[in-house]
Design a protein around this motif. Structure first.
Motif, PDB file in Angstrom:
ATOM      1  N   VAL A  41       0.877  -1.144   0.017  1.00  0.00           N
ATOM      2  CA  VAL A  41       0.018  -0.136   0.040  1.00  0.00           C
ATOM      3  C   VAL A  41       0.851   1.144   0.100  1.00  0.00           C
ATOM      4  O   VAL A  41       0.405   2.132  -0.362  1.00  0.00           O
ATOM      5  N   GLY A  42       1.906   1.091   0.531  1.00  0.00           N
ATOM      6  CA  GLY A  42       2.965   2.203   0.425  1.00  0.00           C
ATOM      7  C   GLY A  42       2.948   3.139   2.003  1.00  0.00           C
ATOM      8  O   GLY A  42       2.977   4.206   2.007  1.00  0.00           O
ATOM      9  N   VAL A  43       2.436   2.397   2.850  1.00  0.00           N
ATOM     10  CA  VAL A  43       2.279   2.909   4.279  1.00  0.00           C
ATOM     11  C   VAL A  43       2.897   2.115   5.370  1.00  0.00           C
ATOM     12  O   VAL A  43       3.441   1.215   5.063  1.00  0.00           O
ATOM     13  N   SER A  44       2.924   2.757   6.635  1.00  0.00           N
ATOM     14  CA  SER A  44       3.737   2.089   7.713  1.00  0.00           C
ATOM     15  C   SER A  44       2.550   1.101   8.249  1.00  0.00           C
ATOM     16  O   SER A  44       1.345   1.398   7.860  1.00  0.00           O
ATOM     17  N   GLU A  45       2.795  -0.135   8.660  1.00  0.00           N
ATOM     18  CA  GLU A  45       2.068  -0.735   9.504  1.00  0.00           C
ATOM     19  C   GLU A  45       1.257   0.136  10.502  1.00  0.00           C
ATOM     20  O   GLU A  45      -0.007  -0.594  10.630  1.00  0.00           O
ATOM     21  N   ALA A  46       1.763   0.884  11.241  1.00  0.00           N
ATOM     22  CA  ALA A  46       1.111   1.579  12.047  1.00  0.00           C
ATOM     23  C   ALA A  46      -0.078   2.389  11.288  1.00  0.00           C
ATOM     24  O   ALA A  46      -1.534   2.405  11.764  1.00  0.00           O
ATOM     25  N   ALA A  47       0.137   2.882  10.022  1.00  0.00           N
ATOM     26  CA  ALA A  47      -0.896   3.341   9.220  1.00  0.00           C
ATOM     27  C   ALA A  47      -2.057   2.524   8.916  1.00  0.00           C
ATOM     28  O   ALA A  47      -3.241   2.807   9.054  1.00  0.00           O
ATOM     29  N   LEU A  48      -1.738   1.274   8.685  1.00  0.00           N
ATOM     30  CA  LEU A  48      -2.699   0.256   8.371  1.00  0.00           C
ATOM     31  C   LEU A  48      -3.795  -0.045   9.518  1.00  0.00           C
ATOM     32  O   LEU A  48      -5.112  -0.237   9.467  1.00  0.00           O
ATOM     33  N   TYR A  49      -3.045  -0.163  10.638  1.00  0.00           N
ATOM     34  CA  TYR A  49      -3.811  -0.474  12.175  1.00  0.00           C
ATOM     35  C   TYR A  49      -4.778   0.951  12.177  1.00  0.00           C
ATOM     36  O   TYR A  49      -5.606   0.589  13.101  1.00  0.00           O
TER      37      TYR A  49
END
Length: 199
Positions: A41-49
């Protein structure tokens, strides 16, 4: 939250679900980690959460998409088509076309992608097939009253057989790594099925 922020949030959420569906299609047999998904997605794992509290919730989002897509169209089929045999064909063909257009979703439908995930997800997918089978059974029962249409077996047995055929084709699609399309030869097979099933 402003309207533009809401739109941005929805957009990112959809991007995550689309990336997950694509990874299910392009990486058969591989476990999808949140780290790999975040990178796609091009984001951090934190952004996913921030959008999904867990991977299970991401899968739930895809299952919701499956449910909404299939059952809204089933409702339309029942409104637009009056004959029972045509309704049954349209419902099963809808399922097969959906599978063909959404290969990644097929791994969810057959449970392959949900191995090791929470039981709730597998139960929810089972309910999708249960609802489809119940709908076909209802069509057949009403057909006997409305059209005098009879089946060689009971409506319950017939609905189970018809859905089993469709499920088998989806399984073959996944097993062939999406090379053997579920709609391949379906028209000819449906003709044989109807000749065998309906009196």
């Amino acid at each position: 939250m402003t309207e533009s922020n809401t739109q941005e949030g929805l957009s990112r959420r959809d991007q995550i679900l689309q990336a997950l569906a694509h990874m299910l299609e392009s990486s058969p047999g591989k476990t999808i980690t949140t780290a790999r998904l975040a990178k796609a997605v091009g984001v951090s794992e934190a952004a996913l959460y921030r959008h999904f509290p867990s991977k299970a919730k991401m899968f739930e989002g895809l299952i919701e998409f499956i449910e909404e897509t299939l059952f809204s169209r089933v409702s339309r089929i029942l409104q637009e088509e009056s004959r029972a045999v045509a309704q049954c064909e349209a419902v099963l063909t809808l399922l097969l076309h959906f599978a063909e257009r959404n290969p990644g979703m097929c791994r969810i439908l057959i449970g392959d992608a949900l191995a090791g995930e929470v039981e709730r997800l597998r139960s929810r997918v089972a309910q999708v097939f249960d609802r489809l089978e119940t709908q076909i059974k209802q069509i057949l029962r009403e057909a006997e009253l409305r059209e005098g249409l009879r089946t060689e077996m009971t409506a319950t047995q017939t609905a189970n057989l018809l859905l089993s055929v469709a499920e088998g084709r989806i399984n073959q699609f996944v097993r062939s790594e999406f090379k053997r399309n579920p709609t391949q030869d379906w028209d000819a097979q449906w003709r044989v099925l109807t000749q065998a099933i309906f009196k």
